[in-house]
Design a protein around this motif. Structure first.
Motif, mmCIF file in Angstrom:
data_model
loop_
_atom_site.group_PDB
_atom_site.id
_atom_site.type_symbol
_atom_site.label_atom_id
_atom_site.label_comp_id
_atom_site.label_asym_id
_atom_site.label_seq_id
_atom_site.Cartn_x
_atom_site.Cartn_y
_atom_site.Cartn_z
ATOM 1 N N ILE A 131 0.889 48.847 21.943
ATOM 2 C CA ILE A 131 1.379 50.197 21.705
ATOM 3 C C ILE A 131 2.861 50.243 22.064
ATOM 4 O O ILE A 131 3.434 49.250 22.505
ATOM 5 N N THR A 132 3.485 51.385 21.880
ATOM 6 C CA THR A 132 4.894 51.525 22.240
ATOM 7 C C THR A 132 5.027 51.823 23.734
ATOM 8 O O THR A 132 4.083 52.280 24.384
ATOM 9 N N ARG A 133 6.211 51.581 24.255
ATOM 10 C CA ARG A 133 6.463 51.903 25.656
ATOM 11 C C ARG A 133 6.362 53.404 25.894
ATOM 12 O O ARG A 133 5.895 53.855 26.942
ATOM 13 N N LYS A 134 6.793 54.186 24.915
ATOM 14 C CA LYS A 134 6.699 55.644 25.055
ATOM 15 C C LYS A 134 5.245 56.079 25.173
ATOM 16 O O LYS A 134 4.908 56.933 26.007
ATOM 17 N N SER A 135 4.384 55.510 24.355
ATOM 18 C CA SER A 135 2.971 55.852 24.403
ATOM 19 C C SER A 135 2.370 55.453 25.749
ATOM 20 O O SER A 135 1.605 56.206 26.356
ATOM 21 N N PHE A 136 2.735 54.270 26.228
ATOM 22 C CA PHE A 136 2.221 53.811 27.521
ATOM 23 C C PHE A 136 2.695 54.717 28.653
ATOM 24 O O PHE A 136 1.921 55.051 29.549
ATOM 25 N N ARG A 137 3.955 55.130 28.589
ATOM 26 C CA ARG A 137 4.470 56.035 29.625
ATOM 27 C C ARG A 137 3.706 57.350 29.623
ATOM 28 O O ARG A 137 3.394 57.898 30.692
ATOM 29 N N ARG A 138 3.401 57.872 28.445
ATOM 30 C CA ARG A 138 2.634 59.125 28.386
ATOM 31 C C ARG A 138 1.274 58.961 29.039
ATOM 32 O O ARG A 138 0.799 59.837 29.763
ATOM 33 N N LYS A 139 0.627 57.832 28.773
ATOM 34 C CA LYS A 139 -0.679 57.568 29.355
ATOM 35 C C LYS A 139 -0.603 57.482 30.883
ATOM 36 O O LYS A 139 -1.420 58.066 31.601
ATOM 37 N N VAL A 141 1.708 58.726 32.834
ATOM 38 C CA VAL A 141 2.035 60.041 33.400
ATOM 39 C C VAL A 141 0.761 60.876 33.524
ATOM 40 O O VAL A 141 0.524 61.535 34.549
ATOM 41 N N ARG A 142 -0.079 60.855 32.477
ATOM 42 C CA ARG A 142 -1.334 61.609 32.549
ATOM 43 C C ARG A 142 -2.224 61.092 33.674
ATOM 44 O O ARG A 142 -2.889 61.872 34.360
ATOM 45 N N ASP A 143 -2.242 59.772 33.852
ATOM 46 C CA ASP A 143 -3.063 59.193 34.918
ATOM 47 C C ASP A 143 -2.536 59.568 36.296
ATOM 48 O O ASP A 143 -3.278 60.050 37.155
ATOM 49 N N ILE A 144 -1.233 59.320 36.523
ATOM 50 C CA ILE A 144 -0.637 59.527 37.843
ATOM 51 C C ILE A 144 -0.635 60.997 38.244
ATOM 52 O O ILE A 144 -0.744 61.333 39.427
ATOM 53 N N THR A 145 -0.518 61.894 37.279
ATOM 54 C CA THR A 145 -0.510 63.334 37.595
ATOM 55 C C THR A 145 -1.912 63.922 37.681
ATOM 56 O O THR A 145 -2.064 65.121 37.937
ATOM 57 N N GLY A 146 -2.931 63.113 37.454
ATOM 58 C CA GLY A 146 -4.303 63.584 37.606
ATOM 59 C C GLY A 146 -4.912 64.209 36.374
ATOM 60 O O GLY A 146 -6.065 64.649 36.418
ATOM 61 N N GLN A 147 -4.179 64.248 35.264
ATOM 62 C CA GLN A 147 -4.718 64.890 34.069
ATOM 63 C C GLN A 147 -5.930 64.138 33.510
ATOM 64 O O GLN A 147 -6.923 64.753 33.129
ATOM 65 N N THR A 148 -5.828 62.817 33.471
ATOM 66 C CA THR A 148 -6.940 62.015 32.957
ATOM 67 C C THR A 148 -8.175 62.198 33.826
ATOM 68 O O THR A 148 -9.279 62.453 33.334
ATOM 69 N N GLY A 149 -7.986 62.046 35.141
ATOM 70 C CA GLY A 149 -9.109 62.174 36.055
ATOM 71 C C GLY A 149 -9.745 63.549 36.011
ATOM 72 O O GLY A 149 -10.973 63.678 36.046
ATOM 73 N N TYR A 150 -8.914 64.577 35.943
ATOM 74 C CA TYR A 150 -9.432 65.950 35.883
ATOM 75 C C TYR A 150 -10.283 66.151 34.637
ATOM 76 O O TYR A 150 -11.385 66.713 34.714
ATOM 77 N N GLN A 151 -9.792 65.708 33.490
ATOM 78 C CA GLN A 151 -10.541 65.888 32.248
ATOM 79 C C GLN A 151 -11.871 65.129 32.278
ATOM 80 O O GLN A 151 -12.892 65.635 31.808
ATOM 81 N N THR A 304 2.891 46.628 25.466
ATOM 82 C CA THR A 304 3.874 47.644 25.072
ATOM 83 C C THR A 304 4.950 47.048 24.169
ATOM 84 O O THR A 304 6.098 47.516 24.165
ATOM 85 N N SER A 305 4.578 46.050 23.384
ATOM 86 C CA SER A 305 5.552 45.346 22.544
ATOM 87 C C SER A 305 5.759 45.984 21.176
ATOM 88 O O SER A 305 6.622 45.557 20.410
ATOM 89 N N ARG A 306 5.019 47.028 20.856
ATOM 90 C CA ARG A 306 5.222 47.708 19.580
ATOM 91 C C ARG A 306 6.514 48.510 19.631
ATOM 92 O O ARG A 306 6.786 49.194 20.635
ATOM 93 N N PRO A 307 7.351 48.460 18.603
ATOM 94 C CA PRO A 307 8.646 49.170 18.631
ATOM 95 C C PRO A 307 8.473 50.670 18.825
ATOM 96 O O PRO A 307 7.555 51.289 18.266
ATOM 97 N N ASP A 308 9.353 51.271 19.615
ATOM 98 C CA ASP A 308 9.291 52.712 19.853
ATOM 99 C C ASP A 308 9.505 53.510 18.573
ATOM 100 O O ASP A 308 9.116 54.684 18.493
#
Length: 339
Positions: A131-139, A141-151, A304-308
């Motif tokens: 995937i792209t680095r941007k996509s990985f960062r979004r994932k 962020v959701r994990d570290i901020t608790g959004q994934t776990g909460y859902q 994360t080697s897919r181009p942004d």
């Protein structure tokens, strides 16, 4: 393609790697909880932002460790005694992590029977990569901020409560059947901390790591195990072993979870014998054949080697569904991998 253990290890080696230990299995469970409560005690003694961040990461990784030990329990290999195996796996590993060993076993054995094939229930964890680095960062962020776990926990609790139109008594009965023992385990953790005079640690150093760092390292572990493997049909290459240094073992890959090729080749080998199994396989000439990476940083660079420039939020879900349906034999977990 399948590989028989007797064809890759000698009888003497097989006897050693399959040996289960009541002491070692019990010790690992004790070790996980000792680190969790010890880290909480460290923060209580020296409360500051640095010790809090360290505590969240260490405890979140040991929560993953409890899930790993539950995994061994689901295979019946945590200890030699099966009653002890079930007791430790259920009450000290699965229930505190809001899981259940039997249900996990039924799901997980399908993964072993159909690894990286269309019938693999875990296929959905690897489809979008790279995937792209941007996509990985979004994932992340959701994990570290608790959004994934909460859902995930919200969906789990709503499922346990059943349909809203059900009578209250029926909904509570359904909840008790699905999450009653897991709830007791949560109350037990809270009770221990309350008895120590630090009840607040349950919220800031049990629930917060559970909803944040535990989610992040679980994602990284999932990526490392099967994403972008070189051959979905070769048992030596449809899973990946990732070499882990001391810091990675402490914060990302506890209890030898990084030895994933070895686990798939011989799923009846206890986690504490996987390093031995790898040494034997290398000595027998299979080292170069096993899919291995030097560390988690190398795996994440691949992931994360897919181009942004290809980054389009939402496209990962579409592409992964398309691949699972037959274009390729890779997959992903929407709860953790949605762009």
């Amino acid at each position: 393609m399948s590989v028989l253990a007797k064809d890759i290890l000698t009888p003497e080696q097989l006897a050693l790697v399959r040996k289960r230990s009541n002491f070692r299995g019990t010790w690992l469970v004790f070790h996980a909880w000792a680190i969790i409560f010890g880290t909480m005690a460290l923060f209580a003694a020296f409360p500051n932002p640095v010790t809090y961040i360290v505590a969240v990461t260490v405890i979140g990784a040991r929560q993953l460790g409890l899930a790993i030990l539950m995994h061994d329990g689901a295979h019946g290999i945590l200890t030699e005694n099966q009653k002890l195996n079930s007791f430790l796996s259920q009450w000290f590993c699965a229930y505190p992590m809001m899981a259940e060993t039997g249900a996990y076993r039924r799901y997980h054995l399908k993964h072993h029977a159909n690894t990286q094939q269309p019938e693999d229930p875990d296929l959905i964890l690897s489809a979008p990569f790279p995937i792209t680095r941007k996509s990985f960062r979004r994932k992340m962020v959701r994990d570290i901020t608790g959004q994934t776990g909460y859902q995930q926990r919200k969906a789990q609790i709503l499922n346990a409560l059943g349909k809203s139109e059900w009578p209250l008594e029926q909904r509570l009965k359904n909840y008790r059947a699905k999450l009653g023992r897991a709830t007791l385990a949560q109350l037990a953790v809270f009770g221990v901390l309350a008895a120590s005079g630090h009840w607040y640690l349950y919220f800031i150093l049990w629930l917060v790591p559970f909803l944040t760092w535990h989610q992040a390292v679980t994602r990284i572990r999932n990526i490392a195990e099967h994403a972008m493997v070189p051959d979905n049909d070769d048992p030596f290459r449809h899973a990946r072993t990732t070499k882990a240094n001391l810091i990675e073992r402490a914060l990302i890959a506890p209890y030898w979870v990084n030895y994933h090729v070895e686990h798939h080749l011989m799923m009846w080998v206890p986690c504490y014998n996987l390093p031995m199994a790898r040494r034997f396989l290398i000595a027998n000439g299979y080292g170069e054949r096993m899919e291995t990476k030097a560390g988690y940083a190398e795996v994440l660079r691949m992931a994360t080697s897919r181009p942004d420039t290809d980054d389009k939020p939402g496209s990962v879900i579409h592409n992964a569904r398309r691949r699972v349906s037959g274009v390729t034999s890779e997959g992903f977990d929407e709860n953790q991998s949605a762009a």
